[in-house]
Design an enzyme around this catalytic site. Structure first.
Site, short mmCIF file in Angstrom:
data_model
loop_
_atom_site.label_atom_id
_atom_site.label_comp_id
_atom_site.label_asym_id
_atom_site.label_seq_id
_atom_site.Cartn_x
_atom_site.Cartn_y
_atom_site.Cartn_z
N HIS A 265 -30.81 59.58 123.99
CA HIS A 265 -30.60 60.74 124.52
C HIS A 265 -29.69 60.86 125.87
O HIS A 265 -28.70 61.49 125.72
CB HIS A 265 -32.21 61.41 125.06
CG HIS A 265 -31.85 62.83 125.69
ND1 HIS A 265 -32.14 64.10 125.13
CD2 HIS A 265 -31.28 63.04 127.08
CE1 HIS A 265 -32.16 65.02 126.02
NE2 HIS A 265 -31.57 64.48 127.09
N GLU A 266 -29.99 59.70 126.78
CA GLU A 266 -29.02 59.66 127.90
C GLU A 266 -27.63 59.11 127.31
O GLU A 266 -26.59 59.23 127.81
CB GLU A 266 -29.64 58.87 128.83
CG GLU A 266 -31.15 59.28 129.30
CD GLU A 266 -30.93 60.54 130.14
OE1 GLU A 266 -29.75 61.09 130.27
OE2 GLU A 266 -31.80 61.40 129.84
N HIS A 269 -25.46 62.01 126.49
CA HIS A 269 -24.78 62.47 127.75
C HIS A 269 -23.71 61.50 128.12
O HIS A 269 -22.69 61.69 128.55
CB HIS A 269 -25.88 62.50 128.77
CG HIS A 269 -26.78 63.67 128.80
ND1 HIS A 269 -26.46 64.83 128.68
CD2 HIS A 269 -28.23 63.70 128.83
CE1 HIS A 269 -27.31 65.62 128.63
NE2 HIS A 269 -28.54 65.04 128.63
N GLU A 295 -26.19 69.14 127.00
CA GLU A 295 -27.45 68.85 126.30
C GLU A 295 -27.25 68.71 124.97
O GLU A 295 -28.11 68.17 124.09
CB GLU A 295 -28.52 69.71 126.73
CG GLU A 295 -29.91 69.46 126.35
CD GLU A 295 -30.50 68.38 127.16
OE1 GLU A 295 -31.43 67.80 126.67
OE2 GLU A 295 -29.83 67.66 128.06
#
Length: 501
Positions: A265-266, A269, A295
């Site tokens: 997830h990160e 980003h 996101e």
């Protein structure tokens, strides 16, 4: 010549503002990753000074003069310069409404609240955080008044995260998501469940998990020469430049998927931040147009790709090497089923795709009520627990698993939560077109080859930066405005197949 001089001066000023903001971000990163607890009071003062100085430099009277001079000759600027000028002017016109004294007070309150939140969450004691939350709500209302709004104070804060979005626009979208996703979850729970996967009930060495997360981040394309991964109480991504983009994750011996999902997830980003054009370095163009768009990148990587059957087919041999003997007899489809298990849960960041947006809707409803005064801060735990029962049929055992689980309110980030749900919607729309453009995408993922996905995202999203709004980017990519239809279709298709609905 005057226009060129004014624009160059404007650009140089923004570099200085950006440097101060980067220094502040570095102190905040340190605060969450490695600062000793006794440093909290001094750190609050340091952050207040830096934030106030950045605000004062950006909102100084001569900045307004530079913008006015550049505006006079804006037609003579190139397309990139025009885009940059437009974004600087937009940010300036909002920033000058906020007094410098407020910026300092807000920074000090946020820093104090963060440490109170850490203690309150550890002790599951909302009372420790309550006075700080009350202060931050008052400051949020004050900020909304400074910024101005037509309908609700929440709109003024939401604008900072999702430009052009309002609470009134969100409500029908969230109502549809709540209806459709609640129905899907109910059908899944009523369906024959996959065989219980007892292999998950083991201790998963955290150092081995760390090795796995770094392996997958590298495979995704994350540049460790321009970033690093650390541990924190709440996973996050921060950047100080295109060449310094950092991620954090959290590790648990009991949770097999938690660290990997957080890192992917990160990493989504971070790939966005590392993917801006180098020529945009230090300018507002080297940033996302909204947090919903940001996101969309993390959710696309974490859920659409990172929870797919081809992904687990690829990484099962890697897992067996890292955790010898612990996955004997486990097949890729079992990993796929486990990674996509649907079950209402207390913690948002651990929630499955089918229930995640319900967590966001709960927070949106509480935030809007806090801002318009229909809910008092002291009543947040009760309101939270009631909505958890309404949306997820769960009885919250304590506030650590309830209203104290998220870091955002301690940061004063009211209006942030809706961007998570919007990111899910954007990701589904984007992926539909990506898959159309790349028919061999799943074959590539099954081989652990992610360069095609990254190149597509770099071309269609990352390199655009803030030249266009999120809605413009989505519309140009997909030929349709942002909406919930693609996401709901994605959920229905994926989970109907998984659960035989």
């Amino acid at each position: 010549m005057k226009n060129t001089t004014a624009f160059q001066s404007l650009r140089e000023r923004m570099l200085d503002v950006g440097n101060l903001r980067a220094a502040s971000a570095l102190l905040e990163w340190d605060q969450e990753v490695c600062m000793p607890p006794k440093g909290a009071r001094a750190r609050a003062r340091q952050l207040a000074t830096l934030n106030a100085q950045a605000h004062a430099l950006f909102t100084a009277s001569d900045m307004g003069v530079l913008i006015a001079r550049a505006r006079e000759k804006a037609a003579g600027l190139g397309s990139d310069e025009q885009a940059l000028f437009k974004e600087v002017a937009y940010d300036y016109e909002r920033a000058v409404r906020i007094p410098e004294g407020f910026v300092r007070r807000h920074a000090e309150a946020r820093s104090a609240a963060y440490h109170a939140w850490l203690k309150a969450r550890k002790q599951a004691d909302f009372a420790l955080f309550l006075p700080h939350l009350e202060t931050l709500i008052d400051l949020a209302r004050e900020q909304a008044d400074y910024l101005g709004y037509e309908d609700a104070p929440y709109d003024a804060l939401l604008e900072d995260y999702e430009r052009g979005m309002t609470a009134a626009k969100l409500r029908p979208i969230f109502a549809l998501l709540a209806e459709k996703q609640s129905d899907l979850v109910a059908r899944i729970i009523a369906s024959p469940r996959p065989t219980e996967q007892n292999w998950l009930n083991q201790r998963w060495d955290t150092e081995k998990q760390w090795t796995l997360t770094e392996r997958v981040l590298r495979d995704m394309g994350y540049d460790f020469d321009a970033g690093r991964q650390d541990r924190s109480a709440h996973p996050f991504t921060t950047n100080f430049s295109i060449q310094d983009v950092r991620v954090t994750t959290r590790l648990s011996e009991e949770e097999f998927f938690s660290a990997l999902s957080s890192s992917i997830h990160e990493g989504g980003h971070a790939l966005y931040e590392q993917g801006f054009l180098e020529s945009d370095e230090g300018t507002l163009l080297a940033s996302a147009p909204s947090l919903g768009m940001h996101e969309s990148q993390s959710r696309l990587w974490e859920n659409v790709i990172g929870r797919s059957l081809p992904f687990w087919t690829c990484y099962l041999p890697v897992l067996r090497d890292i955790f010898p003997g612990q996955l004997d007899g486990v097949e890729p489809v079992q990993l796929y089923q486990a990674a996509n298990r649907v079950a209402p849960s207390f913690i948002r960041v651990e929630a499955d795709e089918c229930t995640y947006n319900l967590h966001i809707i709960l927070r949106f409803e509480i935030e809007t009520a806090l801002l318009d005064g229909t809910l008092k801060a002291a009543d947040v735990p009760a309101a939270w627990n009631e909505k958890m029962k309404q949306y997820l049929q769960l009885d919250v055992p304590n506030d650590a698993l309830g209203c104290l689980q998220d870091i955002h309110w301690s940061h004063g980030a009211f209006g942030y939560f809706p961007t998570y749900a919007l990111g899910n919607l954007y990701a589904a729309q984007i992926f539909e077109i990506m898959l159309r453009d790349m028919p061999s995408l799943w074959d590539q993922v099954g081989r652990g080859e992610f360069q095609g996905v990254l190149t597509w995202l770099r071309t269609h999203i990352h390199r655009i930066g803030r030249r266009k709004t999120a809605a413009e980017i989505i519309s140009e990519i997909t030929g349709a405005p942002p909406g919930p239809e693609a996401f709901l279709a994605y959920l229905e298709s994926k989970y109907s197949a998984l659960y035989g609905l």
